[in-house]
Design a protein around this motif. Structure first.
Motif, PDB file in Angstrom:
ATOM      1  N   ALA A   1       0.817  -1.212   0.000  1.00 54.57           N
ATOM      2  CA  ALA A   1       0.000   0.000   0.000  1.00 54.57           C
ATOM      3  C   ALA A   1       0.850   1.262   0.000  1.00 54.57           C
ATOM      4  O   ALA A   1       0.543   2.223  -0.707  1.00 54.57           O
ATOM      5  CB  ALA A   1      -0.949  -0.011   1.195  1.00 54.57           C
ATOM      6  N   GLY A   2       1.926   1.255   0.780  1.00 57.22           N
ATOM      7  CA  GLY A   2       2.788   2.433   0.838  1.00 57.22           C
ATOM      8  C   GLY A   2       3.414   2.755  -0.501  1.00 57.22           C
ATOM      9  O   GLY A   2       3.495   3.919  -0.910  1.00 57.22           O
ATOM     10  N   LEU A   3       3.851   1.715  -1.200  1.00 54.25           N
ATOM     11  CA  LEU A   3       4.454   1.913  -2.519  1.00 54.25           C
ATOM     12  C   LEU A   3       3.417   2.424  -3.514  1.00 54.25           C
ATOM     13  O   LEU A   3       3.696   3.336  -4.294  1.00 54.25           O
ATOM     14  CB  LEU A   3       5.074   0.605  -3.017  1.00 54.25           C
ATOM     15  N   LEU A   4       2.203   1.868  -3.459  1.00 54.36           N
ATOM     16  CA  LEU A   4       1.147   2.328  -4.359  1.00 54.36           C
ATOM     17  C   LEU A   4       0.836   3.799  -4.120  1.00 54.36           C
ATOM     18  O   LEU A   4       0.752   4.583  -5.073  1.00 54.36           O
ATOM     19  CB  LEU A   4      -0.120   1.484  -4.185  1.00 54.36           C
ATOM     20  N   VAL A   5       0.707   4.195  -2.861  1.00 53.18           N
ATOM     21  CA  VAL A   5       0.409   5.602  -2.545  1.00 53.18           C
ATOM     22  C   VAL A   5       1.551   6.503  -3.010  1.00 53.18           C
ATOM     23  O   VAL A   5       1.322   7.561  -3.592  1.00 53.18           O
ATOM     24  CB  VAL A   5       0.128   5.773  -1.035  1.00 53.18           C
TER      25      VAL A   5
ATOM     26  N   PRO B   1       0.870   9.373  -7.884  1.00 54.49           N
ATOM     27  CA  PRO B   1       0.877  10.567  -8.741  1.00 54.49           C
ATOM     28  C   PRO B   1       1.351  10.280 -10.170  1.00 54.49           C
ATOM     29  O   PRO B   1       0.867  10.894 -11.115  1.00 54.49           O
ATOM     30  CB  PRO B   1       1.830  11.521  -8.014  1.00 54.49           C
ATOM     31  N   VAL B   2       2.253   9.328 -10.338  1.00 57.82           N
ATOM     32  CA  VAL B   2       2.710   8.958 -11.681  1.00 57.82           C
ATOM     33  C   VAL B   2       1.767   7.924 -12.289  1.00 57.82           C
ATOM     34  O   VAL B   2       1.350   8.049 -13.443  1.00 57.82           O
ATOM     35  CB  VAL B   2       4.153   8.397 -11.635  1.00 57.82           C
ATOM     36  N   LEU B   3       1.415   6.906 -11.511  1.00 57.96           N
ATOM     37  CA  LEU B   3       0.567   5.836 -12.032  1.00 57.96           C
ATOM     38  C   LEU B   3      -0.782   6.349 -12.517  1.00 57.96           C
ATOM     39  O   LEU B   3      -1.317   5.862 -13.510  1.00 57.96           O
ATOM     40  CB  LEU B   3       0.351   4.750 -10.964  1.00 57.96           C
ATOM     41  N   ARG B   4      -1.328   7.345 -11.833  1.00 53.00           N
ATOM     42  CA  ARG B   4      -2.654   7.850 -12.209  1.00 53.00           C
ATOM     43  C   ARG B   4      -2.651   8.483 -13.598  1.00 53.00           C
ATOM     44  O   ARG B   4      -3.691   8.591 -14.240  1.00 53.00           O
ATOM     45  CB  ARG B   4      -3.179   8.828 -11.153  1.00 53.00           C
ATOM     46  N   THR B   5      -1.472   8.898 -14.066  1.00 60.22           N
ATOM     47  CA  THR B   5      -1.395   9.483 -15.406  1.00 60.22           C
ATOM     48  C   THR B   5      -1.398   8.406 -16.492  1.00 60.22           C
ATOM     49  O   THR B   5      -1.553   8.723 -17.666  1.00 60.22           O
ATOM     50  CB  THR B   5      -0.134  10.358 -15.572  1.00 60.22           C
ATOM     51  N   LEU B   6      -1.216   7.156 -16.084  1.00 64.30           N
ATOM     52  CA  LEU B   6      -1.130   6.055 -17.049  1.00 64.30           C
ATOM     53  C   LEU B   6      -2.455   5.336 -17.258  1.00 64.30           C
ATOM     54  O   LEU B   6      -2.547   4.464 -18.119  1.00 64.30           O
ATOM     55  CB  LEU B   6      -0.067   5.040 -16.590  1.00 64.30           C
ATOM     56  N   VAL B   7      -3.471   5.689 -16.456  1.00 62.33           N
ATOM     57  CA  VAL B   7      -4.784   5.050 -16.594  1.00 62.33           C
ATOM     58  C   VAL B   7      -5.801   6.104 -17.002  1.00 62.33           C
ATOM     59  O   VAL B   7      -5.590   7.304 -16.821  1.00 62.33           O
ATOM     60  CB  VAL B   7      -5.224   4.354 -15.282  1.00 62.33           C
ATOM     61  N   GLY B   8      -6.890   5.654 -17.536  1.00 62.32           N
ATOM     62  CA  GLY B   8      -7.936   6.568 -17.969  1.00 62.32           C
ATOM     63  C   GLY B   8      -8.677   7.177 -16.798  1.00 62.32           C
ATOM     64  O   GLY B   8      -8.590   6.708 -15.661  1.00 62.32           O
ATOM     65  N   PRO B   9      -9.432   8.232 -17.066  1.00 65.18           N
ATOM     66  CA  PRO B   9     -10.140   8.931 -15.997  1.00 65.18           C
ATOM     67  C   PRO B   9     -11.153   8.060 -15.252  1.00 65.18           C
ATOM     68  O   PRO B   9     -11.327   8.215 -14.048  1.00 65.18           O
ATOM     69  CB  PRO B   9     -10.830  10.097 -16.695  1.00 65.18           C
ATOM     70  N   ALA B  10     -11.811   7.148 -15.931  1.00 62.35           N
ATOM     71  CA  ALA B  10     -12.802   6.289 -15.263  1.00 62.35           C
ATOM     72  C   ALA B  10     -12.120   5.396 -14.228  1.00 62.35           C
ATOM     73  O   ALA B  10     -12.579   5.283 -13.085  1.00 62.35           O
ATOM     74  CB  ALA B  10     -13.558   5.448 -16.283  1.00 62.35           C
TER      75      ALA B  10
ATOM     76  N   VAL C   1     -12.445   5.520 -10.065  1.00 61.27           N
ATOM     77  CA  VAL C   1     -12.829   4.344  -9.274  1.00 61.27           C
ATOM     78  C   VAL C   1     -11.814   4.097  -8.166  1.00 61.27           C
ATOM     79  O   VAL C   1     -12.169   3.908  -7.001  1.00 61.27           O
ATOM     80  CB  VAL C   1     -12.988   3.094 -10.176  1.00 61.27           C
ATOM     81  N   TRP C   2     -10.532   4.095  -8.499  1.00 62.49           N
ATOM     82  CA  TRP C   2      -9.491   3.826  -7.508  1.00 62.49           C
ATOM     83  C   TRP C   2      -9.449   4.931  -6.455  1.00 62.49           C
ATOM     84  O   TRP C   2      -9.337   4.658  -5.265  1.00 62.49           O
ATOM     85  CB  TRP C   2      -8.128   3.692  -8.190  1.00 62.49           C
ATOM     86  N   GLU C   3      -9.525   6.191  -6.876  1.00 66.81           N
ATOM     87  CA  GLU C   3      -9.426   7.290  -5.920  1.00 66.81           C
ATOM     88  C   GLU C   3     -10.671   7.408  -5.047  1.00 66.81           C
ATOM     89  O   GLU C   3     -10.591   7.911  -3.931  1.00 66.81           O
ATOM     90  CB  GLU C   3      -9.123   8.597  -6.645  1.00 66.81           C
TER      91      GLU C   3
ATOM     92  N   LEU D   1      -5.300   7.577  -2.047  1.00 68.15           N
ATOM     93  CA  LEU D   1      -4.751   7.802  -3.389  1.00 68.15           C
ATOM     94  C   LEU D   1      -5.121   9.187  -3.886  1.00 68.15           C
ATOM     95  O   LEU D   1      -4.298   9.872  -4.484  1.00 68.15           O
ATOM     96  CB  LEU D   1      -5.251   6.730  -4.366  1.00 68.15           C
ATOM     97  N   ALA D   2      -6.357   9.600  -3.628  1.00 64.27           N
ATOM     98  CA  ALA D   2      -6.787  10.940  -4.040  1.00 64.27           C
ATOM     99  C   ALA D   2      -5.959  11.993  -3.312  1.00 64.27           C
ATOM    100  O   ALA D   2      -5.545  12.993  -3.899  1.00 64.27           O
ATOM    101  CB  ALA D   2      -8.270  11.129  -3.760  1.00 64.27           C
ATOM    102  N   THR D   3      -5.673  11.749  -2.029  1.00 65.71           N
ATOM    103  CA  THR D   3      -4.858  12.671  -1.247  1.00 65.71           C
ATOM    104  C   THR D   3      -3.436  12.732  -1.807  1.00 65.71           C
ATOM    105  O   THR D   3      -2.847  13.805  -1.928  1.00 65.71           O
ATOM    106  CB  THR D   3      -4.828  12.244   0.233  1.00 65.71           C
ATOM    107  N   ALA D   4      -2.884  11.577  -2.165  1.00 64.55           N
ATOM    108  CA  ALA D   4      -1.513  11.512  -2.697  1.00 64.55           C
ATOM    109  C   ALA D   4      -1.422  12.203  -4.048  1.00 64.55           C
ATOM    110  O   ALA D   4      -0.362  12.708  -4.420  1.00 64.55           O
ATOM    111  CB  ALA D   4      -1.071  10.060  -2.834  1.00 64.55           C
ATOM    112  N   ALA D   5      -2.535  12.257  -4.784  1.00 62.10           N
ATOM    113  CA  ALA D   5      -2.513  12.857  -6.114  1.00 62.10           C
ATOM    114  C   ALA D   5      -2.499  14.377  -6.066  1.00 62.10           C
ATOM    115  O   ALA D   5      -2.097  15.022  -7.023  1.00 62.10           O
ATOM    116  CB  ALA D   5      -3.743  12.375  -6.909  1.00 62.10           C
ATOM    117  N   ARG D   6      -2.937  14.954  -4.930  1.00 66.86           N
ATOM    118  CA  ARG D   6      -2.964  16.409  -4.814  1.00 66.86           C
ATOM    119  C   ARG D   6      -1.578  16.964  -4.582  1.00 66.86           C
ATOM    120  O   ARG D   6      -0.793  16.377  -3.829  1.00 66.86           O
ATOM    121  CB  ARG D   6      -3.869  16.817  -3.642  1.00 66.86           C
TER     122      ARG D   6
END
Length: 65
Positions: free
Chosen positions: A26-30, A34-43, A47-49, A55-60
């Motif tokens: 989980a720590g590694l995913l969080v 910020p980088v991984l979220r750019t590799l997947v589509g918005p849908a 869902v993940w965030e 994850l949503a917090t880490a993306a900010r």
């Protein structure tokens, strides 16, 4: 025997799932989100965030100190 083939597939799937779960970090995913979220589509991102609010917090972007 078709029943036996299905049972073997279920056992193998269960083993793969257990291996997959043991590799999750989980720590590694969080940290990488910020980088991984750019590799997947918005849908998928939504869902993940939604499911994992950390994850949503880490993306900010971090607030300026």
């Amino acid at each position: 025997m078709p029943g036996n083939a299905n049972q073997v597939e279920l056992v193998q799937a269960g083993r793969v799932f257990k291996i997959f779960i043991s590799l999750l970090d989980a720590g590694l995913l969080v940290a990488q989100w910020p980088v991984l979220r750019t590799l997947v589509g918005p849908a998928i991102r939504t869902v993940w965030e939604t499911a994992f609010t950390e994850l949503a917090t880490a993306a900010r972007p971090a607030a300026a100190a």
